[in-house]
Design an enzyme around this catalytic site. Sequence first.
Site, PDB file in Angstrom:
ATOM      1  N   ASP A 157       0.897  -1.142   0.000  1.00  0.00           N
ATOM      2  CA  ASP A 157       0.000   0.000   0.000  1.00  0.00           C
ATOM      3  C   ASP A 157       0.931   1.187   0.000  1.00  0.00           C
ATOM      4  O   ASP A 157       1.912   1.237   0.763  1.00  0.00           O
ATOM      5  CB  ASP A 157      -0.940   0.021   1.206  1.00  0.00           C
ATOM      6  N   SER A 158       0.671   2.103  -0.881  1.00  0.00           N
ATOM      7  CA  SER A 158       1.586   3.213  -1.045  1.00  0.00           C
ATOM      8  C   SER A 158       0.825   4.467  -1.406  1.00  0.00           C
ATOM      9  O   SER A 158      -0.332   4.421  -1.809  1.00  0.00           O
ATOM     10  CB  SER A 158       2.624   2.881  -2.123  1.00  0.00           C
ATOM     11  N   TYR A 184       1.378   9.983  -8.931  1.00  0.00           N
ATOM     12  CA  TYR A 184       1.840  11.334  -8.615  1.00  0.00           C
ATOM     13  C   TYR A 184       3.257  11.614  -9.120  1.00  0.00           C
ATOM     14  O   TYR A 184       3.809  12.683  -8.863  1.00  0.00           O
ATOM     15  CB  TYR A 184       1.765  11.564  -7.100  1.00  0.00           C
TER      16      TYR A 184
END
Length: 191
Positions: A67-68, A150
């Site tokens: 999970d990042s 991102y």
Amino acid sequence: MQLYFATGNQHKAQEVEAILRARGADVEILMHKGEEPVESGSTFLENALIKARAAFAATGAPSFADDSGIAVEVMGGAPGIFSAIWSGGRDDKTNRDLLLAQLIDIPEENRAAAFVCTMALVDDAGEVSVTGVWPGKIATQASGEHGFGYDPIFIPQGFSVTAAELEPEVKNSFSHRAMALQQLASLLTSR
């Protein structure tokens, strides 16, 4: 060694495979198929464990998940675990545009941020987790063609360009995911 990587994100699967391959690992990456478990945790670790546990239960094979997300200091660590759905959906550009709009009046020197990646491994020996943190700052506009998420608005510490402007091999040697995978590879070797 066969490891099950519990993800439905093709970008992550490709990045993980490239990072492991560059480190000489002989690992077969198996992507998640079917419905993914609900990430109902309140931390990166909780969400990574949810996915890794579900994969291990379904396959019986050593399974890992990550999970990042991006954590912006002036926003108290947000978007954090909500990075993938920050704008209410899973569109990378819309998520980036919203974050840039939220930071529009924040000067460059106050845009500190970090990519965070927590990986959890579940196998017959138990559960372990590792975390990689890639510090940097948020750019004032998107730039670059590589990467995903991102990357086009994240300038890694020590660089003057965004992660999306770095060649994938360069990014994959420094990124939060690379740091976490290096730690995970060491744990696997010791197990």
